[in-house]
Scaffold this motif. Structure first.
Motif, PDB file in Angstrom:
ATOM      1  N   CYS A  84       0.816  -1.214   0.000  1.00 52.48           N
ATOM      2  CA  CYS A  84       0.000   0.000   0.000  1.00 52.48           C
ATOM      3  C   CYS A  84       0.850   1.264   0.000  1.00 52.48           C
ATOM      4  O   CYS A  84       1.960   1.287   0.541  1.00 52.48           O
ATOM      5  CB  CYS A  84      -0.895   0.036   1.232  1.00 52.48           C
ATOM      6  SG  CYS A  84      -1.970  -1.381   1.446  1.00 52.48           S
ATOM      7  N   ALA A  85       0.285   2.306  -0.589  1.00 53.41           N
ATOM      8  CA  ALA A  85       0.915   3.624  -0.574  1.00 53.41           C
ATOM      9  C   ALA A  85      -0.129   4.675  -0.915  1.00 53.41           C
ATOM     10  O   ALA A  85      -1.219   4.349  -1.406  1.00 53.41           O
ATOM     11  CB  ALA A  85       2.070   3.687  -1.577  1.00 53.41           C
ATOM     12  N   GLU A  86       0.222   5.912  -0.660  1.00 52.72           N
ATOM     13  CA  GLU A  86      -0.636   7.029  -1.026  1.00 52.72           C
ATOM     14  C   GLU A  86       0.106   7.864  -2.062  1.00 52.72           C
ATOM     15  O   GLU A  86       1.259   8.244  -1.846  1.00 52.72           O
ATOM     16  CB  GLU A  86      -0.953   7.882   0.194  1.00 52.72           C
ATOM     17  CG  GLU A  86      -1.902   9.019  -0.093  1.00 52.72           C
ATOM     18  CD  GLU A  86      -2.307   9.761   1.157  1.00 52.72           C
ATOM     19  OE1 GLU A  86      -2.129  10.996   1.177  1.00 52.72           O
ATOM     20  OE2 GLU A  86      -2.791   9.107   2.112  1.00 52.72           O
ATOM     21  N   ARG A  92      -5.160   6.810  -1.637  1.00 52.52           N
ATOM     22  CA  ARG A  92      -4.582   5.563  -1.135  1.00 52.52           C
ATOM     23  C   ARG A  92      -4.833   4.437  -2.137  1.00 52.52           C
ATOM     24  O   ARG A  92      -5.938   4.291  -2.661  1.00 52.52           O
ATOM     25  CB  ARG A  92      -5.192   5.202   0.208  1.00 52.52           C
ATOM     26  CG  ARG A  92      -4.777   6.157   1.293  1.00 52.52           C
ATOM     27  CD  ARG A  92      -5.451   5.832   2.591  1.00 52.52           C
ATOM     28  NE  ARG A  92      -4.893   6.680   3.630  1.00 52.52           N
ATOM     29  CZ  ARG A  92      -5.360   6.751   4.856  1.00 52.52           C
ATOM     30  NH1 ARG A  92      -6.388   6.002   5.212  1.00 52.52           N
ATOM     31  NH2 ARG A  92      -4.795   7.538   5.742  1.00 52.52           N
ATOM     32  N   HIS A  93      -3.788   3.639  -2.369  1.00 52.33           N
ATOM     33  CA  HIS A  93      -3.867   2.491  -3.264  1.00 52.33           C
ATOM     34  C   HIS A  93      -3.291   1.282  -2.540  1.00 52.33           C
ATOM     35  O   HIS A  93      -2.355   1.416  -1.746  1.00 52.33           O
ATOM     36  CB  HIS A  93      -3.057   2.733  -4.541  1.00 52.33           C
ATOM     37  CG  HIS A  93      -3.478   3.952  -5.291  1.00 52.33           C
ATOM     38  ND1 HIS A  93      -4.621   3.996  -6.051  1.00 52.33           N
ATOM     39  CD2 HIS A  93      -2.913   5.175  -5.385  1.00 52.33           C
ATOM     40  CE1 HIS A  93      -4.740   5.190  -6.593  1.00 52.33           C
ATOM     41  NE2 HIS A  93      -3.719   5.926  -6.204  1.00 52.33           N
ATOM     42  N   GLY A  94      -3.815   0.111  -2.822  1.00 50.93           N
ATOM     43  CA  GLY A  94      -3.286  -1.097  -2.203  1.00 50.93           C
ATOM     44  C   GLY A  94      -3.743  -2.339  -2.919  1.00 50.93           C
ATOM     45  O   GLY A  94      -4.751  -2.346  -3.632  1.00 50.93           O
ATOM     46  N   PHE A 149     -10.161  -0.422   1.055  1.00 48.39           N
ATOM     47  CA  PHE A 149      -9.807  -0.125   2.438  1.00 48.39           C
ATOM     48  C   PHE A 149     -11.027  -0.070   3.358  1.00 48.39           C
ATOM     49  O   PHE A 149     -10.938   0.410   4.473  1.00 48.39           O
ATOM     50  CB  PHE A 149      -9.019   1.177   2.507  1.00 48.39           C
ATOM     51  CG  PHE A 149      -7.722   1.114   1.743  1.00 48.39           C
ATOM     52  CD1 PHE A 149      -6.683   0.307   2.163  1.00 48.39           C
ATOM     53  CD2 PHE A 149      -7.551   1.842   0.573  1.00 48.39           C
ATOM     54  CE1 PHE A 149      -5.502   0.230   1.458  1.00 48.39           C
ATOM     55  CE2 PHE A 149      -6.365   1.779  -0.139  1.00 48.39           C
ATOM     56  CZ  PHE A 149      -5.339   0.970   0.308  1.00 48.39           C
ATOM     57  N   LEU A 198      -5.771   1.792   8.897  1.00 45.97           N
ATOM     58  CA  LEU A 198      -4.494   2.100   8.258  1.00 45.97           C
ATOM     59  C   LEU A 198      -3.724   3.125   9.066  1.00 45.97           C
ATOM     60  O   LEU A 198      -4.297   3.894   9.836  1.00 45.97           O
ATOM     61  CB  LEU A 198      -4.737   2.662   6.848  1.00 45.97           C
ATOM     62  CG  LEU A 198      -5.519   1.786   5.883  1.00 45.97           C
ATOM     63  CD1 LEU A 198      -5.845   2.571   4.624  1.00 45.97           C
ATOM     64  CD2 LEU A 198      -4.722   0.542   5.548  1.00 45.97           C
ATOM     65  N   ARG A 205      -0.008   5.763   8.425  1.00 44.60           N
ATOM     66  CA  ARG A 205       0.964   6.242   7.456  1.00 44.60           C
ATOM     67  C   ARG A 205       2.382   6.032   7.973  1.00 44.60           C
ATOM     68  O   ARG A 205       2.663   6.218   9.144  1.00 44.60           O
ATOM     69  CB  ARG A 205       0.713   7.721   7.185  1.00 44.60           C
ATOM     70  CG  ARG A 205       1.543   8.265   6.066  1.00 44.60           C
ATOM     71  CD  ARG A 205       1.203   9.752   5.836  1.00 44.60           C
ATOM     72  NE  ARG A 205       1.841  10.160   4.628  1.00 44.60           N
ATOM     73  CZ  ARG A 205       1.266  10.157   3.436  1.00 44.60           C
ATOM     74  NH1 ARG A 205       0.021   9.779   3.323  1.00 44.60           N
ATOM     75  NH2 ARG A 205       1.924  10.550   2.376  1.00 44.60           N
ATOM     76  N   ASP A 217       5.271   8.039   1.649  1.00 40.27           N
ATOM     77  CA  ASP A 217       4.028   7.621   0.985  1.00 40.27           C
ATOM     78  C   ASP A 217       3.511   6.281   1.481  1.00 40.27           C
ATOM     79  O   ASP A 217       2.372   5.913   1.178  1.00 40.27           O
ATOM     80  CB  ASP A 217       4.263   7.474  -0.532  1.00 40.27           C
ATOM     81  CG  ASP A 217       4.587   8.782  -1.210  1.00 40.27           C
ATOM     82  OD1 ASP A 217       4.305   9.851  -0.633  1.00 40.27           O
ATOM     83  OD2 ASP A 217       5.134   8.735  -2.328  1.00 40.27           O
ATOM     84  N   ILE A 277       1.814   3.274   3.302  1.00 37.53           N
ATOM     85  CA  ILE A 277       0.626   3.091   4.130  1.00 37.53           C
ATOM     86  C   ILE A 277       0.664   1.661   4.667  1.00 37.53           C
ATOM     87  O   ILE A 277       1.008   0.728   3.941  1.00 37.53           O
ATOM     88  CB  ILE A 277      -0.666   3.292   3.299  1.00 37.53           C
ATOM     89  CG1 ILE A 277      -0.713   4.684   2.677  1.00 37.53           C
ATOM     90  CG2 ILE A 277      -1.912   3.010   4.127  1.00 37.53           C
ATOM     91  CD1 ILE A 277      -0.857   5.812   3.667  1.00 37.53           C
TER      92      ILE A 277
END
Length: 174
Positions: free
Chosen positions: A29-31, A36-38, A98, A103, A105, A109, A111
């Motif tokens: 995962c990351a932003e 946010r994407h995962g 999500f 979550l 941080r 970036d 997550i």
């Protein structure tokens, strides 16, 4: 002699054979740009201690992976045995990945999924084409583990938990 079950060496046969091997479940995962994407992978492998590297595989058809590539750092959460719902949510093609997933941080970036068995933050080292997947090598920059969380396992095409064990420790000869 053991009874053997032969499978054709095609996608369906390989999927059946690979289901015989248990693996952990990892959220990647990351932003990026405030979003946010995962995704979930079950192909996580520790690679090297020096330099610290881990790997995982991502399908070439993934719509999420190109978005994650824009992140400066990725967060890998090695999911715990109580996080089957998070694994399912992160595996969906549509909808909020999500939903009901706690979550937090990382330093950049990255997550992370709260309550995981371990967390790894890293930067992309290299991506290698491999058939219908890409093998991703990630250089580890930070990591943490609470110590008491058992991992979620994917085996036989199902999410599973490790069986409780007694206090005896058996050692494997090296």
């Amino acid at each position: 002699m053991h009874d053997l079950f032969e499978f054709p060496a095609d996608g369906a046969g390989l999927r059946r054979a690979f289901a015989s091997f248990p693996s952990g479940v990892v959220a990647v995962c990351a932003e990026t740009e405030g979003v946010r994407h995962g995704l979930a992978v079950s192909t996580f492998v520790p690679v090297s201690l020096d330099p610290p590297l881990v790997s995982f595989c991502v399908q070439n058809s993934s719509a999420t992976w190109p978005k994650l590539l824009n992140a400066t750092h990725l967060g890998l959460s090695l999911l715990g045995n109580h996080q089957e719902d998070a694994a399912r949510a992160l595996s969906t093609r549509n909808g909020n990945r999500f939903h009901n997933v706690e979550l937090y941080r990382g330093a950049t970036d990255a997550i992370f999924v709260d309550g995981a068995a371990a967390w790894i933050e890293g930067v992309l080292e290299v991506q290698v084409p491999a058939g219908d997947h890409a093998v991703v090598l990630l250089r580890v920059t930070r990591l943490a583990a609470p110590g008491e969380v058992e991992p979620l396992v994917f085996h036989g095409s199902k999410f599973r938990r490790l069986h409780p064990h007694n206090d005896e420790v058996s050692e494997i000869a090296s």
